[in-house]
Design an enzyme around this catalytic site. Sequence first.
Site, PDB file in Angstrom:
ATOM      1  N   GLY A   1       0.812  -1.209   0.000  1.00 51.92           N
ATOM      2  CA  GLY A   1       0.000   0.000   0.000  1.00 51.92           C
ATOM      3  C   GLY A   1       0.853   1.270   0.000  1.00 51.92           C
ATOM      4  N   THR A   2       1.947   1.248   0.733  1.00 54.85           N
ATOM      5  CA  THR A   2       2.795   2.449   0.808  1.00 54.85           C
ATOM      6  C   THR A   2       3.327   2.817  -0.571  1.00 54.85           C
ATOM      7  OG1 THR A   2       3.431   1.855   3.053  1.00 54.85           O
ATOM      8  CG2 THR A   2       4.863   3.401   1.903  1.00 54.85           C
TER       9      THR A   2
ATOM     10  N   ASN B   1      -8.024   3.349   8.731  1.00 46.79           N
ATOM     11  CA  ASN B   1      -7.411   2.150   9.307  1.00 46.79           C
ATOM     12  C   ASN B   1      -7.578   2.056  10.822  1.00 46.79           C
ATOM     13  OD1 ASN B   1      -5.639   4.402   8.504  1.00 46.79           O
ATOM     14  ND2 ASN B   1      -4.145   3.425   9.833  1.00 46.79           N
TER      15      ASN B   1
ATOM     16  N   GLN C   1      -7.848  -0.275   3.415  1.00 43.09           N
ATOM     17  CA  GLN C   1      -8.694  -0.879   4.459  1.00 43.09           C
ATOM     18  C   GLN C   1     -10.086  -1.229   3.951  1.00 43.09           C
ATOM     19  OE1 GLN C   1      -7.890  -1.758   7.567  1.00 43.09           O
ATOM     20  NE2 GLN C   1      -5.798  -0.992   7.509  1.00 43.09           N
TER      21      GLN C   1
ATOM     22  N   SER D   1      -3.562  -3.079  -0.555  1.00 45.22           N
ATOM     23  CA  SER D   1      -2.398  -3.765   0.020  1.00 45.22           C
ATOM     24  C   SER D   1      -2.768  -5.218   0.299  1.00 45.22           C
ATOM     25  CB  SER D   1      -2.009  -3.067   1.325  1.00 45.22           C
ATOM     26  OG  SER D   1      -1.078  -3.854   2.025  1.00 45.22           O
TER      27      SER D   1
ATOM     28  N   HIS E   1      -1.692  -7.621   2.415  1.00 50.59           N
ATOM     29  CA  HIS E   1      -1.860  -8.230   3.739  1.00 50.59           C
ATOM     30  C   HIS E   1      -3.130  -7.813   4.454  1.00 50.59           C
ATOM     31  CE1 HIS E   1      -0.069  -4.879   6.297  1.00 50.59           C
ATOM     32  NE2 HIS E   1       0.284  -4.518   5.094  1.00 50.59           N
TER      33      HIS E   1
ATOM     34  N   THR F   1      11.865  -6.959 -11.480  1.00 51.03           N
ATOM     35  CA  THR F   1      11.307  -8.301 -11.644  1.00 51.03           C
ATOM     36  C   THR F   1      10.166  -8.512 -10.653  1.00 51.03           C
ATOM     37  OG1 THR F   1      13.434  -9.089 -12.406  1.00 51.03           O
ATOM     38  CG2 THR F   1      11.903 -10.765 -11.585  1.00 51.03           C
TER      39      THR F   1
ATOM     40  N   CYS G   1       1.631   0.870  12.852  1.00 45.21           N
ATOM     41  CA  CYS G   1       2.919   1.412  12.423  1.00 45.21           C
ATOM     42  C   CYS G   1       3.425   2.454  13.405  1.00 45.21           C
ATOM     43  CB  CYS G   1       2.818   2.046  11.044  1.00 45.21           C
ATOM     44  SG  CYS G   1       1.548   1.350  10.024  1.00 45.21           S
TER      45      CYS G   1
END
Length: 378
Positions: free
Chosen positions: A50-51, A136, A164, A184, A186, A222, A311
């Site tokens: 996401g970042t 979030n 989110q 994102s 995860h 890659t 975070c």
Amino acid sequence: MRPYFGEHFGNASSIHHHGQETRAAVERARESVAKLLGCRPAEVVFTSGGTEADNLAIFGLVDPGLVNPGLARPGDHVISSMIEHHAVLNSCKHLEEKGIEVTYLPVDGRGLLYPDDLRRGLRANTKLVTIMFANNETGVLQPVEEFGKICAEADVYFHTDAVQAASKVPIRVKEIGCDLLSISGHKLHAPQGVGALYVRKGTTLEPMLYGGSHERSRRAGTENVAGIVGLGKAAELAVRGLENGEAGRIASLRDRLETTILENVEAAGVNSAGAPRVPNTSNIYFDYIEGEAMVISLDLKGLAVSTGAACSSGAIEPSHVLTAMGLRPDRARASIRFSLGKQNTAEDLDFAIQLVPASVARLRELSPLYNKITAVHS
Ligand code: PLP
């Protein structure tokens, strides 16, 4: 994902059959992500999460006619909000360092942004609006479709961080009317370290990394094939979950968690209770406790929760999201985020519901302020 760490380890850019196998897997994953977002596969750019997707949207956009990346130039204007994730907030801070003015829209006490504030904030030199889909920390869903309409009318690019929201609520990029949208892996049961950016067809995006012509020259390097395959599968399962009412089941678990905790704990409340929210997130304050102490106390008993954004755990600052909503710093520090997932069962809920009131009571016994107040009232 497993075969792509072993027997299918070809480079997706290679012509030999090993490469072609992984290329096909990457393209199948792209189709699955496109289905989740309601876009064309060619509009999906895989990233490291996401970042990176947020950064690529904010720094990679190109003003048509200009050659260099970076849509906004010194003297230009960008609109965001006070409650964004740091992936967007700190990108905006960097824009400010480069001489670009950024307006951070405020929220109300429930954590909601207002379309009229966006309308009023637009200027002739506004180049980009970047506002999140779902928060979030509180799970609050923002009126992104209205933001999309306002941006389209004003002919301003609109990026939304949907990290989110993806898999929790349906996402149709055409209905939102956004030019760019981040997700994102995860957050939807895919692995960590993979994500995607939707880039509307015709939007000029310069890569942030210079190298090969991967991802249609929008993201060199890659591909993380196993991660991308995982994201594709997670997107496929998320579409199925959204169709079979999984969100409703999770929301009823979340509602039971909130109701039972509030019945059993005094001086507690749900932050953003009155706002539309994703089904899996609950943010609850427990006055007279320190959130960090509560996280540790629950973790020791086997319940993993967090204070504010994961975070920023470890930072002593109260959550910027909760303080933007007008919470006093001590109440913001006494707030805990509970996140549910599709694997959670009614038994998990029973466990949490029985644990939380006991933990709060124990921590309050140690709180001089709580003891003083209860002494006054008794
Ligand atoms: N945006 C939001 C709203 C998030 O919640 C997160 C992660 O928690 C991110 C962006 C960053 O995503 P990633 O951790 O994949 O870089």
